[in-house]
Design a protein around this motif. Structure first.
Motif, PDB file in Angstrom:
ATOM      1  N   UNK A   1       0.710  -1.048   0.039  1.00 22.76           N
ATOM      2  CA  UNK A   1      -0.029  -0.069  -0.046  1.00 22.76           C
ATOM      3  C   UNK A   1       0.855   1.402  -0.136  1.00 22.76           C
ATOM      4  N   UNK A   2       1.863   1.343   0.739  1.00 22.69           N
ATOM      5  CA  UNK A   2       2.664   2.255   0.814  1.00 22.69           C
ATOM      6  C   UNK A   2       3.473   2.665  -0.663  1.00 22.69           C
ATOM      7  N   UNK A   3       3.727   1.346  -1.207  1.00 20.51           N
ATOM      8  CA  UNK A   3       4.369   1.635  -2.486  1.00 20.51           C
ATOM      9  C   UNK A   3       3.386   2.025  -3.765  1.00 20.51           C
ATOM     10  N   UNK A   4       2.110   1.505  -3.589  1.00 20.76           N
ATOM     11  CA  UNK A   4       1.074   1.859  -4.376  1.00 20.76           C
ATOM     12  C   UNK A   4       0.698   3.388  -4.323  1.00 20.76           C
ATOM     13  N   UNK A   5       0.436   3.898  -3.131  1.00 23.65           N
ATOM     14  CA  UNK A   5       0.145   5.320  -2.875  1.00 23.65           C
ATOM     15  C   UNK A   5       1.055   6.356  -3.324  1.00 23.65           C
ATOM     16  N   UNK A  43       6.024   0.230  -9.500  1.00 22.82           N
ATOM     17  CA  UNK A  43       6.456  -0.130 -10.906  1.00 22.82           C
ATOM     18  C   UNK A  43       7.993   0.508 -10.927  1.00 22.82           C
ATOM     19  N   UNK A  44       8.189   1.218 -10.206  1.00 17.09           N
ATOM     20  CA  UNK A  44       9.485   1.880 -10.358  1.00 17.09           C
ATOM     21  C   UNK A  44      10.894   1.052  -9.815  1.00 17.09           C
ATOM     22  N   UNK A  76      14.341   9.629  -0.690  1.00 18.22           N
ATOM     23  CA  UNK A  76      14.082   9.870   0.584  1.00 18.22           C
ATOM     24  C   UNK A  76      12.563  10.027   1.088  1.00 18.22           C
ATOM     25  N   UNK A  77      11.780  10.148   0.072  1.00 22.67           N
ATOM     26  CA  UNK A  77      10.276  10.483   0.224  1.00 22.67           C
ATOM     27  C   UNK A  77       9.702   9.016   0.574  1.00 22.67           C
ATOM     28  N   UNK A  78      10.167   7.973  -0.177  1.00 23.61           N
ATOM     29  CA  UNK A  78       9.733   6.639  -0.061  1.00 23.61           C
ATOM     30  C   UNK A  78      10.457   6.236   1.583  1.00 23.61           C
ATOM     31  N   UNK A  79      11.508   6.354   1.606  1.00 19.08           N
ATOM     32  CA  UNK A  79      11.841   6.073   3.210  1.00 19.08           C
ATOM     33  C   UNK A  79      11.065   6.794   4.157  1.00 19.08           C
ATOM     34  N   UNK A  80      10.622   7.960   4.009  1.00 23.96           N
ATOM     35  CA  UNK A  80      10.014   8.581   4.835  1.00 23.96           C
ATOM     36  C   UNK A  80       8.428   8.101   4.964  1.00 23.96           C
ATOM     37  N   UNK A  81       7.866   7.546   3.892  1.00 20.28           N
ATOM     38  CA  UNK A  81       6.333   7.134   3.750  1.00 20.28           C
ATOM     39  C   UNK A  81       6.718   5.694   4.597  1.00 20.28           C
ATOM     40  N   UNK A  82       7.691   4.930   4.442  1.00 16.30           N
ATOM     41  CA  UNK A  82       7.625   3.712   5.060  1.00 16.30           C
ATOM     42  C   UNK A  82       7.918   3.903   6.819  1.00 16.30           C
ATOM     43  N   UNK A  83       8.468   4.879   7.084  1.00 12.90           N
ATOM     44  CA  UNK A  83       8.801   4.983   8.460  1.00 12.90           C
ATOM     45  C   UNK A  83       7.511   5.613   9.077  1.00 12.90           C
ATOM     46  N   UNK A  84       6.533   6.481   8.428  1.00 10.50           N
ATOM     47  CA  UNK A  84       5.456   6.873   8.710  1.00 10.50           C
ATOM     48  C   UNK A  84       4.384   5.777   8.904  1.00 10.50           C
TER      49      UNK A  84
END
Length: 359
Positions: A301-305, A310-311, A322-330
């Protein structure tokens, strides 16, 4: 730099050599090439090919390295692998002090003799030992001809180390230097590229032909300058490096495909639960199929939102990672054991799967 180090891991070894190789051991008469008649022109030494011992013989390259390093008269310069001192002597003339880390006692003996003959011994401090196990003293800049076998861990030790410095001028294997310079989408863009770019800028100074060494190695080299950034993102660097290790294990696969791997999901599930103080489940949680399935769905869900499913990692910019890392931690997803100070990342960029093919 130019050959993998052997089991002795001669991390401070020089590459300054001349001669033929009998049974993988070089028995040579080294030419220092001082050209000033100071009497130390030759030393009988034995050099080991497996330790990457070769000599940079082009004085123009040596002069350019020192000039481009922009050494101030008040600077303390850290040099890794000074060998017999071809570069060291030039650094001593430009700097207030040189701290040289060298593991080979034979090289140290020749180096100290040459420096003494120049009357510069008061400006030199030699630290005998393994550069990767040595705690560096305070220094202003780094100028060094780096053995290929320690290029990656040494660059990370400098960039992520506690000692602030102005710049590092390094002579590296050309292919390795291109990784430091690579941009998203380049074939050489990998975990090393991302981790260095987080904290520093890298500039190409020049390429150095293998013909500028004796004996000539199989590959060319490059000189780069690494300059730490004045401002860096505020984040847990251990978590960040573990995150990039996870992403770049198969750097050409899509993140969706990579994070669906059961082994990777299991490890992240366990780590995230151990790092979650509010979680009542510890230890055997990975056997709880329901919670494991929920965790997998949360990652996807984190990857999709975020638009990352697909990247591919090697095509993502630093800002995107950095943005993806932040989304995972959140979302409460972690990549390293925060409670274990001994759980440190050795950082081996060779773990990147360079053979992955585009899907």
């Amino acid at each position: 730099m130019l050959h993998e180090s052997d089991s002795m891991n001669m991390l401070g070894a020089t590459r300054r050599v001349v001669g033929i190789i009998p049974r993988r051991v070089r028995s040579v008469r080294q030419v220092h090439g001082d050209g000033d008649g100071d009497g130390d022109g030759e030393e009988a030494l034995r050099f080991y090919k497996s330790r990457g011992q070769h000599i940079l013989i082009n004085p123009r390259i040596l002069d350019t390295i020192v000039r481009k390093s922009a050494i101030n008269p008040t600077d303390t310069v850290l040099e890794i692998g000074p060998g017999t001192g071809n570069l060291t002597l030039k650094l001593l003339e430009a700097a207030r002090k040189v701290v040289a880390v060298e593991i080979d006692p034979r090289m140290v003996q020749v180096l100290e003799k040459r420096v003494l003959q120049r009357g510069l011994q008061g400006k030199l401090r030699v630290m005998k030992g393994d550069a990767m196990r040595t705690q560096f003293p305070r220094f202003d800049i780094v100028v060094a001809n780096i053995p290929y076998g320690i290029s990656s861990p040494l660059v990370i030790k400098l960039v992520y180390g506690a000692t602030p410095f102005r710049s590092a001028t390094l002579l590296l294997q050309k292919e390795f230097a291109r990784r430091l310079l690579a941009r998203p989408g380049d074939s050489g863009f990998n975990r090393l590229s991302v981790n260095v770019k987080l904290l520093a800028d890298v500039e190409l100074v020049m390429d150095v032909s293998k013909r500028d060494f004796l004996p000539s190695p199989k590959v060319d080299s490059s000189v780069v300058i690494i300059r730490p950034k004045g401002q860096v993102p505020n984040l847990d660097l251990h978590q960040w490096r573990a995150f990039t290790r996870t992403c770049f294990t198969h750097r050409s696969k899509t993140l969706g495909a990579s994070f669906k791997q059961k082994g990777k999901l299991f490890d992240l599930f366990k780590i995230s639960n151990e790092n979650d103080d509010s979680s009542p489940h510890k230890g055997d949680d990975a056997q709880d199929i329901g919670r494991f399935t929920s965790f997998k769905e949360k990652i996807l869900r984190v990857l999709r939102t975020g638009g990352f499913e697909d990247k591919r990692p090697f095509k993502l910019s630093l800002e995107e990672l950095l943005h993806l890392h932040s989304l995972f931690n959140q979302a409460g997803i972690y990549f390293d054991h925060r409670r274990d100070p001994k759980c440190d990342d050795r950082f081996d960029d060779e773990g990147d799967d360079e053979d992955d093919k585009e899907e």
